[in-house]
Design an enzyme around this catalytic site. Structure first.
Site, PDB file in Angstrom:
ATOM      1  N   ASN A 194       0.801  -1.225   0.000  1.00 40.69           N
ATOM      2  CA  ASN A 194       0.000   0.000   0.000  1.00 40.69           C
ATOM      3  C   ASN A 194       0.835   1.276   0.000  1.00 40.69           C
ATOM      4  O   ASN A 194       0.315   2.365  -0.267  1.00 40.69           O
ATOM      5  CB  ASN A 194      -0.973   0.024   1.186  1.00 40.69           C
ATOM      6  CG  ASN A 194      -0.276  -0.075   2.525  1.00 40.69           C
ATOM      7  OD1 ASN A 194       0.438  -1.037   2.791  1.00 40.69           O
ATOM      8  ND2 ASN A 194      -0.489   0.907   3.384  1.00 40.69           N
ATOM      9  N   HIS A 195       2.152   1.174   0.287  1.00 38.15           N
ATOM     10  CA  HIS A 195       3.024   2.352   0.241  1.00 38.15           C
ATOM     11  C   HIS A 195       3.848   2.406  -1.051  1.00 38.15           C
ATOM     12  O   HIS A 195       4.873   3.093  -1.119  1.00 38.15           O
ATOM     13  CB  HIS A 195       3.963   2.379   1.452  1.00 38.15           C
ATOM     14  CG  HIS A 195       3.262   2.602   2.753  1.00 38.15           C
ATOM     15  ND1 HIS A 195       2.351   3.606   2.931  1.00 38.15           N
ATOM     16  CD2 HIS A 195       3.346   1.932   3.940  1.00 38.15           C
ATOM     17  CE1 HIS A 195       1.898   3.563   4.187  1.00 38.15           C
ATOM     18  NE2 HIS A 195       2.481   2.553   4.807  1.00 38.15           N
TER      19      HIS A 195
ATOM     20  N   HIS B 174       2.539  -6.763   9.900  1.00 41.99           N
ATOM     21  CA  HIS B 174       3.816  -6.763  10.623  1.00 41.99           C
ATOM     22  C   HIS B 174       3.787  -7.620  11.891  1.00 41.99           C
ATOM     23  O   HIS B 174       4.714  -7.543  12.701  1.00 41.99           O
ATOM     24  CB  HIS B 174       4.258  -5.335  10.998  1.00 41.99           C
ATOM     25  CG  HIS B 174       4.507  -4.462   9.823  1.00 41.99           C
ATOM     26  ND1 HIS B 174       5.068  -3.197   9.936  1.00 41.99           N
ATOM     27  CD2 HIS B 174       4.269  -4.634   8.498  1.00 41.99           C
ATOM     28  CE1 HIS B 174       5.159  -2.641   8.736  1.00 41.99           C
ATOM     29  NE2 HIS B 174       4.670  -3.507   7.853  1.00 41.99           N
TER      30      HIS B 174
END
Length: 282
Positions: free
Chosen positions: A67-68, A178
């Protein structure tokens, strides 16, 4: 074939851990092919061409994103030319990059790596289910072994995708949260799966960020500039074994820490490497 997937690389600590540990891990674990998710390599948000090249040079055969992807504008033209650094296929047509890479394993066998992003609680132009069948069919036409990095927030969506693809791909590996989950398994159709492979980076943190800064934002609701943490650096991920036709035969969560050693019946890990019990099809 033995495949290593290295979970989300976060900040300088994570990039340094890949540089220092991945070559030895590939050797010690006798890895034939390696995928690294690098979408948080640049200070915890995005990736740069220089960092992408470092991950490839350290031993990644393919680097996936999430998404980044668009956080660093210098990566945009790089994605248009790179054949081994990919971004989620459902980030929209006409944007830089591609969502599928095919690269050879150590013995020359082609391996397809597919990158997709979930849409529950994430902003994505195209729902993954709209193109899932087409992109998987394309990957299967090019390689017998197909690895899917499904970058998603919701546990339910990750499990749903792994069930949909059971028997059609070698592995569906969840990324993004994460936090490594305790569900590495081989599904009945022969697809390895884990809901989230974890994070490669500083675990003395809030999912990679300096804990005090993350807590301050949560408690006050005010803008706080995040900084990557540095303590308790680990390499996390998953090791998948498969046969010649791409059917998974085992799936093990992986954790490399500087402090402890736990050995496995099937592999002799590095000092500080934890290989959780292998999940095999029944």
């Amino acid at each position: 074939m033995k495949i290593l997937f290295v979970a989300d690389v976060f900040g300088p600590a994570g990039s340094g851990a890949v540089r220092d540990r991945l070559p030895l891990l590939r050797d010690e674990l006798r890895i034939d092919f390696c995928v690294v998710n690098g979408e948080n390599a640049a200070a915890g948000r995005g990736i740069t061409p220089k960092l992408a090249d470092r991950l490839l040079n350290a031993g990644a055969d393919v680097v996936t994103l999430g998404n980044h992807t668009w956080a660093r504008s210098e990566i945009w033209p790089y994605l248009d030319t790179s054949e081994r650094v990919i971004r989620p296929a459902n980030l929209g047509a006409g944007r830089p990059g591609r969502g599928l890479a095919v690269a050879p394993a150590a013995d020359g066998t082609p391996v397809a790596v597919l990158n997709l992003m979930g849409w529950l609680f994430l902003d994505v132009p195209v729902a993954p289910f709209e193109l899932l069948d087409d992109v998987v069919d394309e990957a299967r036409r090019q390689a017998p072994v197909v690895i899917v990095d499904f970058h998603a927030e919701a546990t339910s969506e990750k499990i749903a995708v792994s069930r949909i693809l059971d028997g059609r791909v070698t592995a569906v590996i969840g990324t993004h949260t994460h936090v490594q989950t305790n569900d590495a398994r081989v599904l009945p159709g022969g697809t390895a799966a884990i809901t989230d492979a974890g994070m490669t980076g500083p675990h003395d943190s809030v999912i990679g960020v300096e804990a005090d800064l993350a807590i301050r934002r949560m408690r006050t609701g005010l803008p706080v500039r995040f900084e990557p943490a540095t303590g308790d650096v680990r390499v996390e991920g998953v090791v998948v074994e498969c046969d010649a036709d791409g059917r998974a035969t085992s799936c093990q969560a992986l954790r490399v820490t500087p402090r402890r050693t736990i050995t496995s019946r099937s592999v002799r890990p590095l000092s500080g490497t934890v290989l959780l019990a292998a999940a095999r099809p029944t």
